[in-house]
Write a protein that holds these residues in place. Structure first.
Motif, PDB file in Angstrom:
ATOM      1  N   PRO A  77     -58.571 -79.449 -60.991  1.00 49.35           N
ATOM      2  CA  PRO A  77     -58.655 -78.051 -60.545  1.00 49.35           C
ATOM      3  C   PRO A  77     -60.031 -77.729 -59.964  1.00 49.35           C
ATOM      4  O   PRO A  77     -61.020 -78.413 -60.227  1.00 49.35           O
ATOM      5  N   PHE A  78     -60.086 -76.660 -59.159  1.00 50.21           N
ATOM      6  CA  PHE A  78     -61.331 -76.246 -58.550  1.00 50.21           C
ATOM      7  C   PHE A  78     -61.332 -74.731 -58.426  1.00 50.21           C
ATOM      8  O   PHE A  78     -60.283 -74.073 -58.517  1.00 50.21           O
ATOM      9  N   LEU A  79     -62.497 -74.187 -58.241  1.00 47.11           N
ATOM     10  CA  LEU A  79     -62.602 -72.770 -57.911  1.00 47.11           C
ATOM     11  C   LEU A  79     -63.542 -72.612 -56.731  1.00 47.11           C
ATOM     12  O   LEU A  79     -64.486 -73.386 -56.548  1.00 47.11           O
ATOM     13  N   SER A  80     -63.228 -71.641 -55.887  1.00 43.72           N
ATOM     14  CA  SER A  80     -64.014 -71.361 -54.695  1.00 43.72           C
ATOM     15  C   SER A  80     -64.208 -69.859 -54.599  1.00 43.72           C
ATOM     16  O   SER A  80     -63.260 -69.095 -54.819  1.00 43.72           O
ATOM     17  N   CYS A  81     -65.420 -69.432 -54.311  1.00 40.75           N
ATOM     18  CA  CYS A  81     -65.666 -67.997 -54.249  1.00 40.75           C
ATOM     19  C   CYS A  81     -66.806 -67.687 -53.286  1.00 40.75           C
ATOM     20  O   CYS A  81     -67.612 -68.559 -52.942  1.00 40.75           O
ATOM     21  N   ALA A  82     -66.833 -66.435 -52.865  1.00 41.91           N
ATOM     22  CA  ALA A  82     -67.920 -65.936 -52.014  1.00 41.91           C
ATOM     23  C   ALA A  82     -68.965 -65.278 -52.903  1.00 41.91           C
ATOM     24  O   ALA A  82     -68.664 -64.373 -53.682  1.00 41.91           O
ATOM     25  N   ILE A  83     -70.190 -65.744 -52.810  1.00 44.47           N
ATOM     26  CA  ILE A  83     -71.308 -65.150 -53.530  1.00 44.47           C
ATOM     27  C   ILE A  83     -72.576 -65.519 -52.783  1.00 44.47           C
ATOM     28  O   ILE A  83     -72.726 -66.655 -52.329  1.00 44.47           O
ATOM     29  N   SER A  84     -73.456 -64.572 -52.611  1.00 45.21           N
ATOM     30  CA  SER A  84     -74.663 -64.792 -51.800  1.00 45.21           C
ATOM     31  C   SER A  84     -75.905 -64.793 -52.673  1.00 45.21           C
ATOM     32  O   SER A  84     -76.024 -63.997 -53.615  1.00 45.21           O
ATOM     33  N   ALA A  85     -76.826 -65.687 -52.332  1.00 41.58           N
ATOM     34  CA  ALA A  85     -78.112 -65.749 -53.033  1.00 41.58           C
ATOM     35  C   ALA A  85     -79.110 -66.447 -52.133  1.00 41.58           C
ATOM     36  O   ALA A  85     -78.738 -67.291 -51.308  1.00 41.58           O
ATOM     37  N   PRO A  86     -80.388 -66.130 -52.249  1.00 34.98           N
ATOM     38  CA  PRO A  86     -81.411 -66.764 -51.415  1.00 34.98           C
ATOM     39  C   PRO A  86     -81.809 -68.139 -51.939  1.00 34.98           C
ATOM     40  O   PRO A  86     -81.388 -68.560 -53.022  1.00 34.98           O
ATOM     41  N   SER A  87     -82.620 -68.821 -51.175  1.00 36.03           N
ATOM     42  CA  SER A  87     -83.123 -70.127 -51.597  1.00 36.03           C
ATOM     43  C   SER A  87     -83.905 -69.999 -52.891  1.00 36.03           C
ATOM     44  O   SER A  87     -84.469 -68.944 -53.207  1.00 36.03           O
ATOM     45  N   HIS A  88     -83.913 -71.064 -53.648  1.00 29.76           N
ATOM     46  CA  HIS A  88     -84.623 -71.184 -54.922  1.00 29.76           C
ATOM     47  C   HIS A  88     -83.990 -70.350 -56.034  1.00 29.76           C
ATOM     48  O   HIS A  88     -84.572 -70.226 -57.122  1.00 29.76           O
ATOM     49  N   SER A  89     -82.806 -69.781 -55.785  1.00 31.99           N
ATOM     50  CA  SER A  89     -82.089 -69.079 -56.849  1.00 31.99           C
ATOM     51  C   SER A  89     -81.391 -70.090 -57.751  1.00 31.99           C
ATOM     52  O   SER A  89     -81.096 -71.212 -57.342  1.00 31.99           O
ATOM     53  N   GLU A  90     -81.105 -69.677 -58.961  1.00 34.66           N
ATOM     54  CA  GLU A  90     -80.291 -70.501 -59.846  1.00 34.66           C
ATOM     55  C   GLU A  90     -78.869 -69.960 -59.841  1.00 34.66           C
ATOM     56  O   GLU A  90     -78.645 -68.772 -60.025  1.00 34.66           O
ATOM     57  N   VAL A  91     -77.905 -70.848 -59.618  1.00 34.95           N
ATOM     58  CA  VAL A  91     -76.493 -70.484 -59.666  1.00 34.95           C
ATOM     59  C   VAL A  91     -75.890 -71.116 -60.917  1.00 34.95           C
ATOM     60  O   VAL A  91     -76.170 -72.270 -61.247  1.00 34.95           O
ATOM     61  N   VAL A  92     -75.072 -70.325 -61.629  1.00 39.50           N
ATOM     62  CA  VAL A  92     -74.505 -70.772 -62.900  1.00 39.50           C
ATOM     63  C   VAL A  92     -73.007 -70.500 -62.892  1.00 39.50           C
ATOM     64  O   VAL A  92     -72.567 -69.392 -62.551  1.00 39.50           O
ATOM     65  N   VAL A  93     -72.223 -71.488 -63.275  1.00 33.52           N
ATOM     66  CA  VAL A  93     -70.779 -71.337 -63.451  1.00 33.52           C
ATOM     67  C   VAL A  93     -70.487 -71.373 -64.946  1.00 33.52           C
ATOM     68  O   VAL A  93     -70.875 -72.319 -65.642  1.00 33.52           O
ATOM     69  N   SER A  94     -69.797 -70.316 -65.455  1.00 33.80           N
ATOM     70  CA  SER A  94     -69.563 -70.198 -66.896  1.00 33.80           C
ATOM     71  C   SER A  94     -68.089 -69.976 -67.189  1.00 33.80           C
ATOM     72  O   SER A  94     -67.340 -69.420 -66.373  1.00 33.80           O
ATOM     73  N   ALA A  95     -67.688 -70.410 -68.384  1.00 30.49           N
ATOM     74  CA  ALA A  95     -66.336 -70.157 -68.882  1.00 30.49           C
ATOM     75  C   ALA A  95     -66.289 -68.768 -69.516  1.00 30.49           C
ATOM     76  O   ALA A  95     -67.314 -68.093 -69.682  1.00 30.49           O
ATOM     77  N   ALA A  96     -65.086 -68.345 -69.889  1.00 27.34           N
ATOM     78  CA  ALA A  96     -64.909 -67.009 -70.469  1.00 27.34           C
ATOM     79  C   ALA A  96     -65.698 -66.834 -71.758  1.00 27.34           C
ATOM     80  O   ALA A  96     -66.132 -65.723 -72.082  1.00 27.34           O
ATOM     81  N   ASP A  97     -65.891 -67.909 -72.504  1.00 26.08           N
ATOM     82  CA  ASP A  97     -66.635 -67.817 -73.766  1.00 26.08           C
ATOM     83  C   ASP A  97     -68.147 -67.894 -73.560  1.00 26.08           C
ATOM     84  O   ASP A  97     -68.913 -67.929 -74.536  1.00 26.08           O
ATOM     85  N   GLY A  98     -68.569 -67.943 -72.322  1.00 27.69           N
ATOM     86  CA  GLY A  98     -70.002 -67.965 -72.018  1.00 27.69           C
ATOM     87  C   GLY A  98     -70.604 -69.352 -71.908  1.00 27.69           C
ATOM     88  O   GLY A  98     -71.784 -69.479 -71.538  1.00 27.69           O
ATOM     89  N   SER A  99     -69.854 -70.383 -72.212  1.00 27.81           N
ATOM     90  CA  SER A  99     -70.400 -71.734 -72.106  1.00 27.81           C
ATOM     91  C   SER A  99     -70.632 -72.096 -70.641  1.00 27.81           C
ATOM     92  O   SER A  99     -69.841 -71.751 -69.759  1.00 27.81           O
TER      93      SER A  99
END
Length: 490
Positions: free
Chosen positions: A428-450
């Motif tokens: 499975p995969f997920l794809s989404c639109a979200i914008s952030a500038p360079s040097h930002s940290e991007v985080v993908v989390s589950a419903a329980d916060g992990s």
């Protein structure tokens, strides 16, 4: 690319340790080392005495400042020759000749200081503890395409070995030229050349020793694909350091590396000529080793397939791609790749297949690009590994299909990649639109916060793709970056 039968079955041992740096003229020749016990030479000696040569034993004759070896056997060479030559010519007998360099310094103002015209094979043995030098021409003289202008030139097989040091200054043309197989089996070598550092027509093999090359053109080069199984460069261990205005390592057929440390820096303008760190015309197989590649051009370029099965790679390209191949790019095993390229991180004109490994890719164009824009064909298949991709354009651009059957993939860029994501993907995969500038940290989390995935990006982005075995189809997840959080469904 399916098996190693597509490559030469070479298992070589290369032990290289960086010890000498920089180019110079005669002033750069090291001081003579203390005398060491000389190897057996059966009483055959060649003594260099400034403006002339003296010899003893059979098989060698002298005319002024030229010593000519006409018979096979071992010859002990010592002293300093200001402008002369050792010539090897055993005639039709084509015998094996060994020159033992024991604090020997040879110079020739107009051509090769060691010239092999006819022999079965010539060995240059660097006596333990000795420091030796071979020089053609002088600093600042114009470049000549005359092959005999190499400091060391051989028409036949040439091996270099031993426990001493050798500095080669090719001010006229190449440092070392061999028309057959050139093999480094030991010693501490420094080669500084106006043109190519080491040039072997049929092969260049690194089996043991230490090699430092500074070249006005290519560092290590093989040139002839006329014979089946020839035209390759092979390295298997130790350390090789190359700084070149042209290509670092350039193979007429295949480049094969099974281990060792390779540092290759290229400085040329790729708009004026090739300046790739590693290049091969038929295929590249990298099975192990530690690579530090800093190139103005593509860091690794194969005109055929490119296969990586292991190794640690730090790859940088200031004007080109990280890894590029006209054929398939296939990566398996557990290699570690850190790629920073102004163009695509990994590119194949056909397909990219990743079966394992750890990847960090920062790309000024696409992180991974597969396929030909004209045909619209080209797939990316990911079956394992961990991939973190930050791209200015597409994180992954597969012209026909993107399959993910395993591994962990976090890719960000400015274009959606799910349009090429095949329903045949097992994971499975997920794809989404979200914008952030360079040097930002991007985080993908589950419903329980992990946290399932995270990365600090090199480029600003607006699209994200994430795939992991931790995802469940239909599951809800959050993606956060630069203080913004969006929901996504796998």
């Amino acid at each position: 690319m399916k098996t190693t039968t597509r490559y030469l079955p070479l298992l070589l041992v290369l032990l290289l340790a960086l010890a000498l740096t920089g180019c110079g003229g005669k002033d750069s020749v090291p001081a003579a080392a203390p005398a060491t016990a000389a190897p057996e030479s059966e009483g055959r000696t060649i003594t260099l005495l400034g403006d002339h040569v003296e010899c003893s034993g059979e098989g060698v004759s002298v005319s002024g400042s030229v010593a000519t070896v006409t018979k096979g056997g071992e010859y002990l060479v010592s002293g300093t020759l200001d402008n002369g030559r050792i010539l090897v010519d055993t005639g039709e007998a084509a015998e094996k000749v060994t020159l033992i360099l024991a604090n020997a310094h040879l110079s020739n103002a107009e051509g090769a200081a060691i010239l092999v015209q006819q022999a079965d094979k010539v060995k240059l043995v660097l006596a333990d503890g000795s420091e030796n030098s071979v020089t053609s021409g002088s600093e600042g003289m114009p470049l000549s395409e005359d092959a005999n202008g190499a400091a060391i030139f051989s028409e036949d097989d040439l091996d270099i070995e031993g426990g001493g040091a050798l500095s080669v200054f090719g001010h006229i043309n190449n440092g070392i030229t061999c028309k057959d197989d050139l093999t480094i089996q030991g010693g501490v070598l420094t080669v500084c050349a106006a043109n190519n550092g080491l040039r072997g027509s049929e092969s260049v093999r690194m089996e043991a020793g230490s090699l430092t090359v500074e070249a006005g053109n290519d560092g290590l080069k093989s040139t002839s694909a006329k014979k089946q199984g020839k035209g390759y460069i092979s390295v298997s261990g130790g350390e090789v350091t190359v700084t070149a205005a042209g290509d670092g390592l350039s193979a007429a057929t295949q480049l094969l590396v099974t281990g060792g440390v390779i540092r290759a820096t290229t400085t040329g303008d790729p708009q004026l000529g090739s300046a790739k760190a590693l290049k091969a015309e038929q295929g590249i197989l990298l099975e192990g080793g530690v690579f530090t590649l800093d190139s103005t051009d593509h860091a690794i370029r194969s005109s055929g397939d490119l296969e990586i099965r292991g190794g640690v790679f730090t790859v940088s390209s200031s004007m080109g791609r990280g890894l590029a191949a006209r054929g398939e790019v296939r990566i398996s095993g557990e290699p570690e790749l850190d790629i920073n390229a102004i163009e695509d991180g990994i590119l194949s004109d056909t397909d990219v297949r990743i079966e394992g490994g750890s990847f960090r890719i920062a790309s000024g164009e696409d992180g991974i690009h597969a396929g030909d824009s004209m045909t619209g064909e080209g797939s990316v298949t990911i079956e394992g590994g961990s991939l973190l991709i930050s791209a200015y354009h597409d994180g992954i651009d597969a012209k026909s299909h993107l399959y993910v059957h395993g591994g962990n993939v976090l890719a960000v860029g400015r274009s959606k990649t799910e349009k090429t994501f095949s329903a045949a993907s097992a994971q499975p995969f997920l794809s989404c639109a979200i914008s952030a500038p360079s040097h930002s940290e991007v985080v993908v989390s589950a419903a329980d916060g992990s946290v399932l995935g995270r990365m600090v990006v090199s480029y600003g982005f607006s699209q994200l793709l994430f795939s992991s075995a931790s995802l469940e189809r239909g599951g809800a997840y959050t993606v956060s970056a630069d203080g913004v959080t969006v929901n996504a469904v796998a």
